[in-house]
Design an enzyme around this catalytic site. Structure first.
Site, PDB file in Angstrom:
ATOM      1  N   LYS A  86       0.861  -1.056  -0.057  1.00  0.00           N
ATOM      2  CA  LYS A  86      -0.046   0.116   0.031  1.00  0.00           C
ATOM      3  C   LYS A  86       0.753   1.219  -0.034  1.00  0.00           C
ATOM      4  CE  LYS A  86       0.754   1.421   4.342  1.00  0.00           C
ATOM      5  NZ  LYS A  86       1.610   2.660   5.038  1.00  0.00           N
TER       6      LYS A  86
ATOM      7  N   GLY B  37       4.826  -6.440   5.851  1.00  0.00           N
ATOM      8  CA  GLY B  37       4.626  -7.598   6.810  1.00  0.00           C
ATOM      9  C   GLY B  37       3.265  -7.492   7.015  1.00  0.00           C
TER      10      GLY B  37
ATOM     11  N   ASP C 201      -2.320  -2.227  10.651  1.00  0.00           N
ATOM     12  CA  ASP C 201      -2.782  -1.923   9.255  1.00  0.00           C
ATOM     13  C   ASP C 201      -3.307  -3.309   8.716  1.00  0.00           C
ATOM     14  OD1 ASP C 201      -1.870   0.662   8.835  1.00  0.00           O
ATOM     15  OD2 ASP C 201       0.128  -0.071   8.441  1.00  0.00           O
TER      16      ASP C 201
HETATM   17  P1  ATP Z   1       4.468  -0.262   7.880  1.00  0.00           P
HETATM   18  O1  ATP Z   1       4.305   0.513   6.500  1.00  0.00           O
HETATM   19  O2  ATP Z   1       3.038  -0.990   8.076  1.00  0.00           O
HETATM   20  O3  ATP Z   1       4.728   0.442   8.912  1.00  0.00           O
HETATM   21  P2  ATP Z   1       6.786  -1.221   7.061  1.00  0.00           P
HETATM   22  O4  ATP Z   1       6.888  -1.373   5.341  1.00  0.00           O
HETATM   23  O5  ATP Z   1       7.504   0.075   7.557  1.00  0.00           O
HETATM   24  O6  ATP Z   1       5.307  -1.378   7.333  1.00  0.00           O
HETATM   25  P3  ATP Z   1       7.629  -4.107   7.361  1.00  0.00           P
HETATM   26  O7  ATP Z   1       8.184  -4.193   6.043  1.00  0.00           O
HETATM   27  O8  ATP Z   1       6.226  -4.645   7.449  1.00  0.00           O
HETATM   28  O9  ATP Z   1       7.449  -2.513   7.772  1.00  0.00           O
HETATM   29  O10 ATP Z   1       8.424  -4.574   8.416  1.00  0.00           O
HETATM   30  C1  ATP Z   1       8.789  -3.971   9.452  1.00  0.00           C
HETATM   31  C2  ATP Z   1       9.765  -4.973  10.394  1.00  0.00           C
HETATM   32  O11 ATP Z   1       8.838  -6.201  10.732  1.00  0.00           O
HETATM   33  C3  ATP Z   1      11.034  -5.627   9.452  1.00  0.00           C
HETATM   34  O12 ATP Z   1      12.039  -4.975   9.892  1.00  0.00           O
HETATM   35  C4  ATP Z   1      11.096  -7.098   9.928  1.00  0.00           C
HETATM   36  O13 ATP Z   1      12.099  -7.429  10.856  1.00  0.00           O
HETATM   37  C5  ATP Z   1       9.585  -7.369  10.810  1.00  0.00           C
HETATM   38  N1  ATP Z   1       8.933  -8.440   9.728  1.00  0.00           N
HETATM   39  C6  ATP Z   1       8.512  -9.430  10.482  1.00  0.00           C
HETATM   40  N2  ATP Z   1       7.625 -10.329   9.450  1.00  0.00           N
HETATM   41  C7  ATP Z   1       7.855  -9.469   8.317  1.00  0.00           C
HETATM   42  C8  ATP Z   1       7.380  -9.712   7.084  1.00  0.00           C
HETATM   43  N3  ATP Z   1       6.695 -10.888   6.741  1.00  0.00           N
HETATM   44  N4  ATP Z   1       7.850  -9.102   6.210  1.00  0.00           N
HETATM   45  C9  ATP Z   1       8.650  -7.841   6.390  1.00  0.00           C
HETATM   46  N5  ATP Z   1       9.078  -7.617   7.411  1.00  0.00           N
HETATM   47  C10 ATP Z   1       8.593  -8.629   8.696  1.00  0.00           C
END
Ligand code: ATP
Length: 290
Positions: free
Chosen positions: A11, A103, A137
Site C-alpha cells: 500500500k 509485513g 494495518d
Molecule cells: P508499515 O508500512 O506497516 O509501517 P513497513 O513497510 O514499515 O510497514 P515491514 O516491511 O512490514 O515495515 O516490516 C518491518 C519489520 O517487521 C522488519 O524490520 C522485519 O524485521 C519485521 N517483519 C516481521 N515479519 C515480516 C514480514 N513478513 N515481512 C517484512 N518484515 C517483517
C-alpha cells in the site's frame, strides 16, 4: 486443499494525518490508503504433523515466531485447535521497513489463506477483527483498494476507486523503523495538517490533479530531517513532471503520481542513474478485493 498460493499487496498513503497522541501512547490517525500493484508471493502447504514452519528468500527476515506470517497462522490455528501443521514459503518483493505495509500484508494473506485451507468459515470482517490484534494495518490489508483509515488505522471506510494513473516507487538504501518515527513525532504540536476531507472529495470527484495536490504526510516532519535523501528523491520526481511526490507511511519509500507513463519512465531512469534510490519500480493502483 493442501496447497495455496497467495499474493500480499503493498500500500501507499495518499494522505497521512496524525490527529493526536492518546494517553495510552497510541496515535490517532486519518489516512487515505491505496493498494498498489506490487506484491509478495506466499505459498501455504498443509502438513500432517503439527507446527508452523516459515521460509523466506531474505536472509535478514526472521523465520520464527517474530515473523508476522507466523503470528497470523498461530492466531487462527490456536483458536480453532487445528491439529495439522503448516509450511509458509514467503517470497518478498515489497521493500522491507519501507512504509508499504509489507509485513502486515503478508500477515493478512496468511489469515485469508488459513481460513480457506482449513475451512474455518470466517468472514472478511471476522478476519479483520482478529488481524488487528497483530497489527493496526492488517484489517486494511485484508480489505484492499482505496479506503479511509481512522482510529489507530483499523477503522475503515471504503472509498471509490482511485482514477487511473502511474505510480513511481523509489526506496533509498536505508531502513526506517516505524517506532523511531512515531516516537519522535510531536503529534500535539503539528502546525500543518493535510486536508484529508478535501482529498476524499477529490477521490469522489475522480479529480486526479486535485487528489495529488492535496497529498500530505505529517510523518515527513520526522523522517525527512533525519534522512534528507527522501526530499532529494521527491524533488527529482517533481522535476520530471510528477503530479506530486510524497513519502509513504513512516518512510523511507517515496512515491510519485504521474498522468503519463513517459514521464514516470523518465523519472525512473533519472533516479536509477542518480543512485539516490536503491529500488525503483513503475506500477499502478490496485482496486480488487482479496
Ligand atoms: P508499515 O508500512 O506497516 O509501517 P513497513 O513497510 O514499515 O510497514 P515491514 O516491511 O512490514 O515495515 O516490516 C518491518 C519489520 O517487521 C522488519 O524490520 C522485519 O524485521 C519485521 N517483519 C516481521 N515479519 C515480516 C514480514 N513478513 N515481512 C517484512 N518484515 C517483517
Amino acid at each position: 486443499m493442501r496447497k495455496l498460493k497467495l499474493k500480499a499487496m503493498a500500500k501507499i498513503n495518499l494522505g497521512l494525518d496524525v490527529v493526536r497522541k492518546r494517553e495510552d501512547g497510541y496515535h490517532e490517525v486519518r489516512m487515505i490508503m491505496q493498494t498498489i500493484h506490487m506484491y509478495d508471493q506466499l505459498q501455504l502447504l498443509m502438513m500432517d504433523t503439527p507446527g508452523i514452519r516459515v521460509k523466506t528468500n531474505l536472509y535478514y527476515l526472521p523465520e520464527n515466531e517474530d515473523n508476522l506470517v507466523y503470528k497470523a497462522a498461530k492466531l487462527l490455528m490456536d483458536e480453532f485447535h487445528i491439529q495439522k501443521g503448516i509450511h509458509i514459503d514467503l517470497h518478498k518483493f515489497i521493500p522491507v521497513a519501507a512504509g508499504m505495509a509489507g509485513g502486515s500484508s503478508d500477515a493478512a494473506a496468511v489469515l485469508v489463506g488459513v481460513n480457506r485451507m482449513f475451512h474455518l468459515g470466517l468472514s472478511s470482517e471476522e478476519l479483520m477483527q482478529r488481524g488487528v490484534k497483530i497489527g493496526a494495518d492488517i484489517p486494511y490489508c485484508i480489505m484492499r483498494g482505496t479506503a479511509l483509515a481512522e482510529g489507530i488505522g483499523e477503522k475503515l471506510t471504503r472509498l471509490p476507486a482511485m482514477p487511473h494513473c502511474h505510480v513511481l516507487i523509489a526506496k533509498p538504501g536505508i531502513h526506517v523503523s516505524t517506532k523511531f518515527v512515531y516516537s519522535n513525532l510531536k503529534a500535539n504540536e503539528l502546525m500543518v495538517h493535510p486536508d484529508i476531507d478535501g482529498q476524499i472529495a477529490a477521490i469522489q470527484n475522480r479529480d486526479l490533479k486535485q487528489i495529488a495536490a492535496l497529498m500530505g504526510n505529517v510523518l515527513e516532519t520526522v523522517t525527512i530531517p533525519a534522512y534528507p535523501v527522501i526530499q532529494e528523491i521527491k524533488d527529482q520526481m517533481l522535476e520530471c513532471g510528477a503530479l506530486n511526490a510524497m513519502m509513504s507511511g513512516s518512510g523511507p519509500t517515496v512515491f510519485g503520481l504521474f498522468d503519463r507513463e513517459e514521464k514516470a519512465k523518465r523519472a525512473s531512469e533519472r533516479l536509477k542513474r542518480s543512485e539516490l534510490a536503491k529500488q525503483v519500480y513503475i506500477t499502478g493502483m490496485f482496486n480488487g478485493g482479496i
